[in-house]
Design a protein around this motif. Sequence first.
Motif, mmCIF file in Angstrom:
data_model
loop_
_atom_site.group_PDB
_atom_site.id
_atom_site.type_symbol
_atom_site.label_atom_id
_atom_site.label_comp_id
_atom_site.label_asym_id
_atom_site.label_seq_id
_atom_site.Cartn_x
_atom_site.Cartn_y
_atom_site.Cartn_z
ATOM 1 N N GLN A 229 44.921 40.772 30.443
ATOM 2 C CA GLN A 229 44.800 41.684 29.357
ATOM 3 C C GLN A 229 46.157 42.461 28.976
ATOM 4 O OE1 GLN A 229 41.656 44.257 30.917
ATOM 5 N NE2 GLN A 229 40.222 43.134 29.539
ATOM 6 N N VAL A 230 46.877 42.801 29.929
ATOM 7 C CA VAL A 230 48.251 43.196 29.430
ATOM 8 C C VAL A 230 49.236 42.291 28.967
ATOM 9 C CG1 VAL A 230 50.351 44.149 30.652
ATOM 10 C CG2 VAL A 230 48.167 45.192 31.318
ATOM 11 N N ARG A 231 49.095 40.952 29.460
ATOM 12 C CA ARG A 231 50.016 39.958 28.931
ATOM 13 C C ARG A 231 49.297 39.517 27.780
ATOM 14 N NH1 ARG A 231 53.141 37.444 32.716
ATOM 15 N NH2 ARG A 231 54.012 36.303 30.883
ATOM 16 N N ARG A 232 48.238 40.055 27.101
ATOM 17 C CA ARG A 232 47.770 39.554 25.861
ATOM 18 C C ARG A 232 47.095 38.164 25.891
ATOM 19 N NH1 ARG A 232 48.375 43.902 22.487
ATOM 20 N NH2 ARG A 232 49.877 45.759 23.049
ATOM 21 N N LEU A 233 46.750 37.587 26.806
ATOM 22 C CA LEU A 233 46.209 36.086 26.700
ATOM 23 C C LEU A 233 44.843 36.139 25.869
ATOM 24 C CD1 LEU A 233 48.396 35.814 28.996
ATOM 25 C CD2 LEU A 233 46.858 34.132 30.150
ATOM 26 N N GLN A 234 44.742 35.239 25.537
ATOM 27 C CA GLN A 234 43.526 35.010 24.454
ATOM 28 C C GLN A 234 42.851 33.640 24.995
ATOM 29 O OE1 GLN A 234 42.584 36.993 22.280
ATOM 30 N NE2 GLN A 234 44.485 38.400 22.766
ATOM 31 N N PRO A 235 41.475 33.584 24.464
ATOM 32 C CA PRO A 235 40.703 32.273 24.719
ATOM 33 C C PRO A 235 41.564 31.118 24.412
ATOM 34 C CG PRO A 235 39.422 34.177 23.903
ATOM 35 C CD PRO A 235 40.664 34.459 23.737
ATOM 36 N N GLY A 236 41.512 30.160 25.433
ATOM 37 C CA GLY A 236 42.555 29.148 25.273
ATOM 38 C C GLY A 236 43.589 28.789 26.011
ATOM 39 N N HIS A 237 44.194 30.085 26.402
ATOM 40 C CA HIS A 237 45.373 30.154 27.077
ATOM 41 C C HIS A 237 45.348 29.795 28.575
ATOM 42 C CE1 HIS A 237 47.631 33.103 24.159
ATOM 43 N NE2 HIS A 237 47.440 32.111 23.779
ATOM 44 N N ALA A 238 46.321 28.959 28.940
ATOM 45 C CA ALA A 238 46.341 28.510 30.438
ATOM 46 C C ALA A 238 46.937 29.788 31.388
ATOM 47 C CB ALA A 238 47.040 27.257 30.315
ATOM 48 N N LEU A 239 46.383 29.554 32.573
ATOM 49 C CA LEU A 239 47.111 30.376 33.686
ATOM 50 C C LEU A 239 46.692 29.699 35.004
ATOM 51 C CD1 LEU A 239 44.846 33.262 34.873
ATOM 52 C CD2 LEU A 239 43.841 31.795 32.888
ATOM 53 N N LEU A 240 47.442 30.082 36.178
ATOM 54 C CA LEU A 240 47.535 29.288 37.398
ATOM 55 C C LEU A 240 46.570 30.393 38.383
ATOM 56 C CD1 LEU A 240 50.759 27.428 37.993
ATOM 57 C CD2 LEU A 240 48.373 26.564 37.508
ATOM 58 N N LEU A 241 45.810 29.911 39.184
ATOM 59 C CA LEU A 241 45.042 30.964 40.268
ATOM 60 C C LEU A 241 45.413 30.123 41.260
ATOM 61 C CD1 LEU A 241 41.540 31.238 38.509
ATOM 62 C CD2 LEU A 241 43.728 32.530 38.264
ATOM 63 N N PHE A 242 45.299 31.220 42.487
ATOM 64 C CA PHE A 242 45.602 30.677 43.972
ATOM 65 C C PHE A 242 44.695 31.598 44.804
ATOM 66 C CE2 PHE A 242 49.041 33.749 43.458
ATOM 67 C CZ PHE A 242 48.893 34.210 44.754
ATOM 68 N N ASP A 243 44.152 31.074 45.971
ATOM 69 C CA ASP A 243 43.185 31.965 46.619
ATOM 70 C C ASP A 243 43.473 31.832 48.173
ATOM 71 O OD1 ASP A 243 42.692 29.409 47.699
ATOM 72 O OD2 ASP A 243 40.770 29.152 46.998
ATOM 73 N N GLY A 244 44.950 31.745 48.144
ATOM 74 C CA GLY A 244 45.479 31.788 49.620
ATOM 75 C C GLY A 244 45.277 30.471 50.690
#
Length: 242
Positions: A28-43
């Motif tokens: 939310q702080v980075r102001r991403l919107q629906p359709g924007h991509a990101l990377l996740l990791f779970d360790g």
Amino acid sequence: MSIRLYVDSPLAAGTTLALPPGAARHVQVRRLQPGHALLLFDGGGAEWPAEVLAMGRSEVTVRVGEPQAVERELPFTATLAVGMPANDRMDALVEKATELGVAAIQPLVCERSVLRLDGERAERKQAHWQAVAVAACEQCGRTRVPRVEPVRPLAAWLGALSSSQDLGTRLLLSPRPGARPLAERLPAGAGFCTLSGPEGGLSPAEEAAAEAAGFAAVGLGPRVLRADTAPLAVLGWAGLRV
């Protein structure tokens, strides 16, 4: 560069996920919107591409894609057992050690420690330092989060070690004249555990107990390094030799 966020639960391709509160706030702080991509990791050693599906007032929903294997770890296991420095120096030590590839950090209370933690306060600090390690992983690209162990008295930690416990080469960082140069004690690419003291250093009795537990005294040159600098110097030097 994609935003990288840690999720403290196993990820699975094709699933829809409500991000945990900390990760959601970051999006939310980075102001991403629906359709924007990101990377996740779970360790677990992979990165998971994801797409923002919906943004609520406090909730962010994403769709998780196929995992991509990523290897950014050191080719050996490094553990730092440190007499905790006071003020914010321990925060910085955890952050930089994570960036340099540490596998585990053991905070210790020693005879000369300024920072003394136990009980609930120690648990809160451990959780805080673990969060510092997570944030450092998000920044530096690691997919495996180092462990920040519970705070322990040095004597209790040494007493619980067994000679067969696989810590790699056991190194006692010591400024005393008889300490051998680090390069003579640590072969390139070898796993290790360093033990270093707080601002006042380890007492003679503590050094003797460490040597009885299999730690060999090593020196880091003619200058006296701070409690938060010495273990990082070893970690950086070892990582650059492979």
